[in-house]
Design a protein around this motif. Structure first.
Motif, PDB file in Angstrom:
ATOM      1  N   UNK A  35      43.353  34.332  37.636  1.00  8.96           N
ATOM      2  CA  UNK A  35      42.742  34.281  36.320  1.00  8.96           C
ATOM      3  C   UNK A  35      41.588  35.276  36.324  1.00  8.96           C
ATOM      4  N   UNK A  36      41.552  36.123  35.301  1.00  9.28           N
ATOM      5  CA  UNK A  36      40.535  37.165  35.224  1.00  9.28           C
ATOM      6  C   UNK A  36      39.591  36.870  34.068  1.00  9.28           C
ATOM      7  N   UNK A  37      38.309  37.075  34.323  1.00  5.37           N
ATOM      8  CA  UNK A  37      37.293  36.862  33.298  1.00  5.37           C
ATOM      9  C   UNK A  37      36.402  38.092  33.231  1.00  5.37           C
ATOM     10  N   UNK A  38      36.025  38.490  32.014  1.00 12.49           N
ATOM     11  CA  UNK A  38      35.129  39.638  31.852  1.00 12.49           C
ATOM     12  C   UNK A  38      34.260  39.404  30.621  1.00 12.49           C
ATOM     13  N   UNK A  39      32.981  39.684  30.755  1.00  6.10           N
ATOM     14  CA  UNK A  39      32.074  39.557  29.621  1.00  6.10           C
ATOM     15  C   UNK A  39      30.976  40.603  29.744  1.00  6.10           C
ATOM     16  N   UNK A  40      30.414  40.974  28.597  1.00  9.67           N
ATOM     17  CA  UNK A  40      29.300  41.917  28.562  1.00  9.67           C
ATOM     18  C   UNK A  40      28.243  41.367  27.626  1.00  9.67           C
ATOM     19  N   UNK A  41      27.007  41.533  28.003  1.00  9.06           N
ATOM     20  CA  UNK A  41      25.904  41.044  27.173  1.00  9.06           C
ATOM     21  C   UNK A  41      24.684  41.923  27.368  1.00  9.06           C
ATOM     22  N   UNK A  42      23.805  41.913  26.406  1.00 13.80           N
ATOM     23  CA  UNK A  42      22.545  42.638  26.488  1.00 13.80           C
ATOM     24  C   UNK A  42      21.410  41.646  26.715  1.00 13.80           C
ATOM     25  N   UNK A  43      20.635  41.894  27.737  1.00 13.66           N
ATOM     26  CA  UNK A  43      19.476  41.065  28.042  1.00 13.66           C
ATOM     27  C   UNK A  43      18.250  41.750  27.452  1.00 13.66           C
ATOM     28  N   UNK A  44      17.513  41.044  26.644  1.00 14.21           N
ATOM     29  CA  UNK A  44      16.359  41.640  25.972  1.00 14.21           C
ATOM     30  C   UNK A  44      15.149  41.670  26.899  1.00 14.21           C
ATOM     31  N   UNK A  45      15.263  42.489  27.897  1.00 13.94           N
ATOM     32  CA  UNK A  45      14.165  42.665  28.850  1.00 13.94           C
ATOM     33  C   UNK A  45      14.423  43.946  29.632  1.00 13.94           C
ATOM     34  N   UNK A  46      13.365  44.545  30.143  1.00 12.67           N
ATOM     35  CA  UNK A  46      13.522  45.781  30.901  1.00 12.67           C
ATOM     36  C   UNK A  46      14.258  45.505  32.208  1.00 12.67           C
ATOM     37  N   UNK A 156      18.569  45.423  29.042  1.00 14.34           N
ATOM     38  CA  UNK A 156      19.389  45.569  30.244  1.00 14.34           C
ATOM     39  C   UNK A 156      20.798  45.090  29.938  1.00 14.34           C
ATOM     40  N   UNK A 157      21.772  45.931  30.242  1.00 16.92           N
ATOM     41  CA  UNK A 157      23.168  45.587  29.978  1.00 16.92           C
ATOM     42  C   UNK A 157      23.774  44.898  31.204  1.00 16.92           C
ATOM     43  N   UNK A 158      24.440  43.782  30.962  1.00 19.09           N
ATOM     44  CA  UNK A 158      25.074  43.026  32.046  1.00 19.09           C
ATOM     45  C   UNK A 158      26.573  42.949  31.806  1.00 19.09           C
ATOM     46  N   UNK A 159      27.347  43.403  32.806  1.00 11.91           N
ATOM     47  CA  UNK A 159      28.790  43.233  32.788  1.00 11.91           C
ATOM     48  C   UNK A 159      29.171  42.297  33.927  1.00 11.91           C
ATOM     49  N   UNK A 160      29.871  41.221  33.584  1.00 10.82           N
ATOM     50  CA  UNK A 160      30.255  40.209  34.576  1.00 10.82           C
ATOM     51  C   UNK A 160      31.785  40.107  34.631  1.00 10.82           C
ATOM     52  N   UNK A 161      32.338  40.178  35.853  1.00  8.38           N
ATOM     53  CA  UNK A 161      33.782  40.024  36.057  1.00  8.38           C
ATOM     54  C   UNK A 161      34.023  38.953  37.108  1.00  8.38           C
ATOM     55  N   UNK A 162      35.141  38.250  36.973  1.00  7.58           N
ATOM     56  CA  UNK A 162      35.481  37.217  37.964  1.00  7.58           C
ATOM     57  C   UNK A 162      36.988  37.143  38.136  1.00  7.58           C
ATOM     58  N   UNK A 163      37.395  36.864  39.367  1.00  5.86           N
ATOM     59  CA  UNK A 163      38.800  36.681  39.720  1.00  5.86           C
ATOM     60  C   UNK A 163      38.939  35.309  40.373  1.00  5.86           C
ATOM     61  N   UNK A 164      39.783  34.461  39.802  1.00  8.31           N
ATOM     62  CA  UNK A 164      39.921  33.075  40.271  1.00  8.31           C
ATOM     63  C   UNK A 164      41.367  32.851  40.694  1.00  8.31           C
ATOM     64  N   UNK A 165      41.558  32.374  41.921  1.00  9.15           N
ATOM     65  CA  UNK A 165      42.910  32.155  42.446  1.00  9.15           C
ATOM     66  C   UNK A 165      42.970  30.849  43.222  1.00  9.15           C
ATOM     67  N   UNK A 166      44.181  30.381  43.461  1.00 13.83           N
ATOM     68  CA  UNK A 166      44.402  29.160  44.241  1.00 13.83           C
ATOM     69  C   UNK A 166      45.706  29.298  45.014  1.00 13.83           C
ATOM     70  N   UNK A 167      45.714  28.710  46.215  1.00 16.68           N
ATOM     71  CA  UNK A 167      46.915  28.774  47.055  1.00 16.68           C
ATOM     72  C   UNK A 167      47.564  27.407  47.221  1.00 16.68           C
ATOM     73  N   UNK A 168      47.198  26.449  46.382  1.00 19.44           N
ATOM     74  CA  UNK A 168      47.804  25.120  46.438  1.00 19.44           C
ATOM     75  C   UNK A 168      49.162  25.179  45.746  1.00 19.44           C
ATOM     76  N   UNK A 169      50.216  25.034  46.508  1.00 21.55           N
ATOM     77  CA  UNK A 169      51.578  25.158  45.974  1.00 21.55           C
ATOM     78  C   UNK A 169      51.832  24.088  44.916  1.00 21.55           C
ATOM     79  N   UNK A 170      52.303  24.528  43.763  1.00 22.44           N
ATOM     80  CA  UNK A 170      52.633  23.611  42.686  1.00 22.44           C
ATOM     81  C   UNK A 170      51.474  23.245  41.793  1.00 22.44           C
ATOM     82  N   UNK A 171      50.248  23.518  42.234  1.00 24.31           N
ATOM     83  CA  UNK A 171      49.069  23.165  41.437  1.00 24.31           C
ATOM     84  C   UNK A 171      48.172  24.370  41.163  1.00 24.31           C
ATOM     85  N   UNK A 172      48.603  25.556  41.576  1.00 27.76           N
ATOM     86  CA  UNK A 172      47.722  26.718  41.460  1.00 27.76           C
ATOM     87  C   UNK A 172      47.336  27.016  40.021  1.00 27.76           C
TER      88      UNK A 172
END
Length: 242
Positions: A35-46, A156-172
């Motif tokens: 499962x892939x997740x990606x988001x971008x946001x602007x932080x109002x601070x230097x 400050x621009x923030x880009x966040x990505x995540x990769x989520x995986x599971x190896x439980x057979x039948x329940x991944x």
């Protein structure tokens, strides 16, 4: 039973061992469903303030699941970049169905490695985190880039990505769905925790964040009460006893 992480090996590293990702998806995921997740946001601070808050964000009232943090490696390179590796211990409550997949004696604590590179010349902070244990049940790998904005220096621009995986057979698949939902919830808390720390550093009143959180919880409670009241008001057919 899954063995405990070898902490002596975690500490014995060199600069080239820090796992620096490029902008592409990790190669070892290309043959594995994730499962892939990606988001971008602007932080109002230097960018300088954001980096300072990043190192001081724990503890905060929005990240109570983070139990400990330790720096196990740090180096300033010849080109003035700061390389760091930190070990964090976190805990997250599992849903009832997931508890059944865990052996009774297995620890519920999760050990997380966080590698980071601070580049003051290009005003960028890149982090990469991944869990060391419970990886068969779920592996969560995250990459964040905090980049100073040239057009808007106070942002400050923030880009966040995540990769989520599971190896439980039948329940991944359901485990990955749960992991994605939990990650989205935690990244919202992480942003609130960072904003809370920024408010402290900038001399602002962080209580506003807490008041907003309490207000959200109060509104949810009112909605739940209305739902229960509506259900109770629906007339029910009398039961017949033979």
């Amino acid at each position: 039973m899954e063995s405990a992480p070898n902490f002596s090996l975690i500490c014995i590293i060199t600069a080239r061992d820090l796992r620096v990702w490029d902008s592409h998806r990790p190669a070892h995921h290309q043959k594995k469903m994730v499962k892939y997740f990606c988001s971008s946001t602007d932080i109002r601070s230097t960018w300088d303030h954001v980096v300072s808050a990043f190192w001081q964000r724990y503890p905060n009232p929005f990240s109570t699941h983070v139990l400990t943090e330790d720096v196990v490696y740090r180096e300033v390179t010849a080109d003035h970049r700061l390389l760091s590796r930190r070990l964090l211990m976190k805990t997250n409550r599992l849903p009832r169905w997931a508890e059944r997949l865990f052996p009774a004696g297995m620890s519920r604590s999760v050990y997380v490695i966080e590698d980071s590179i601070v580049d003051p010349v290009n005003k960028s902070l890149t982090t990469y985190t991944w869990n060391l244990n419970h990886t068969t049940f779920m592996s969560v790998e995250e990459r964040c880039v905090f980049q100073g904005s040239v057009e808007h220096p106070a942002t400050t621009q923030l880009k966040r990505e995540a990769w989520i995986s599971s190896s439980i057979y039948g329940f991944s698949k359901p485990i990955q769905e749960f992991g994605l939902a939990r990650f989205k919830s935690n990244q919202v808390k992480a942003m609130k925790g960072l904003e809370y720390t920024l408010s402290n550093l900038q001399g602002e009143a962080p209580q506003q964040l807490l008041r907003d959180t309490v207000k959200d919880a109060s509104e949810k409670a009112k909605e739940a009460a209305k739902t229960l009241a509506s259900a109770a008001a629906v007339p029910q057919k009398p039961r017949q006893f033979i």
